[in-house]
Design an enzyme around this catalytic site. Sequence first.
Site, PDB file in Angstrom:
ATOM      1  N   LYS A  66       0.817  -1.208   0.000  1.00 30.30           N
ATOM      2  CA  LYS A  66       0.000   0.000   0.000  1.00 30.30           C
ATOM      3  C   LYS A  66       0.862   1.274   0.000  1.00 30.30           C
ATOM      4  CE  LYS A  66      -3.759  -2.140   2.631  1.00 30.30           C
ATOM      5  NZ  LYS A  66      -4.514  -2.017   3.892  1.00 30.30           N
ATOM      6  N   TYR A 115     -12.402  -1.999  -3.709  1.00 33.06           N
ATOM      7  CA  TYR A 115     -13.021  -1.961  -2.384  1.00 33.06           C
ATOM      8  C   TYR A 115     -14.552  -1.954  -2.462  1.00 33.06           C
ATOM      9  CZ  TYR A 115      -8.454  -1.046  -0.323  1.00 33.06           C
ATOM     10  OH  TYR A 115      -7.146  -1.157   0.095  1.00 33.06           O
ATOM     11  N   ASN A 142      -1.380  -0.238   7.478  1.00 41.57           N
ATOM     12  CA  ASN A 142      -0.828  -1.555   7.781  1.00 41.57           C
ATOM     13  C   ASN A 142       0.049  -2.122   6.659  1.00 41.57           C
ATOM     14  OD1 ASN A 142      -2.758  -2.385   5.950  1.00 41.57           O
ATOM     15  ND2 ASN A 142      -4.004  -3.474   7.436  1.00 41.57           N
ATOM     16  N   HIS A 189      -1.894  -5.304   1.594  1.00 45.41           N
ATOM     17  CA  HIS A 189      -3.209  -5.929   1.404  1.00 45.41           C
ATOM     18  C   HIS A 189      -2.976  -7.303   0.805  1.00 45.41           C
ATOM     19  CE1 HIS A 189      -7.245  -6.778  -0.098  1.00 45.41           C
ATOM     20  NE2 HIS A 189      -6.641  -7.149  -1.217  1.00 45.41           N
ATOM     21  N   GLU A 219      -9.346  -9.877  -7.684  1.00 52.34           N
ATOM     22  CA  GLU A 219      -8.375  -8.791  -7.542  1.00 52.34           C
ATOM     23  C   GLU A 219      -7.277  -8.867  -8.594  1.00 52.34           C
ATOM     24  OE1 GLU A 219      -8.879  -7.841  -2.815  1.00 52.34           O
ATOM     25  OE2 GLU A 219      -7.528  -9.469  -3.367  1.00 52.34           O
TER      26      GLU A 219
END
Length: 149
Positions: free
Chosen positions: A9, A49, A112, A115, A126
């Site tokens: 990310k 998303y 974080n 993904h 994805e």
Amino acid sequence: MERTYAMIKPDGVQRGLVGEIISRFEKKGLKIVGLKMLQIRGEMAETHYGEHKGKPFFGPLVDYITSSPVVALVLEGKDAVSVAREMMGATNPLKAAPGTIRATYGMDIGRNVIHGSDSTASAEREINIFFKPEELTSYKRELEAWIYE
């Protein structure tokens, strides 16, 4: 062999963690069959998303993922989805097992660093969002005999 999708990310890219994270997957034995850096745009982020559309965090999530480049990966290996997820750790870095990517590099659930697909179905979905079929490779690694029985 199974394929999974992983994405470093914007916070992982900005913090210079790309090489370290990719190295972990390779050292584990997962094979990279797709790799690219890209700037995600609004429509692609909203598709990625999509299951969160209508939730209060959807807008900020889209804003975040489009704020800086990401590195998209397709990893291949035996049980690749579960292996990669285990390596990443819990979504909340403060609850992730020691030594996982998120426990090592993350401090906040919203930052974080990585993904990963949570199932083979989401991996396929994805991968198709971020990669064209011709961008993925298939090849034999001679060292696979030293990784798998």
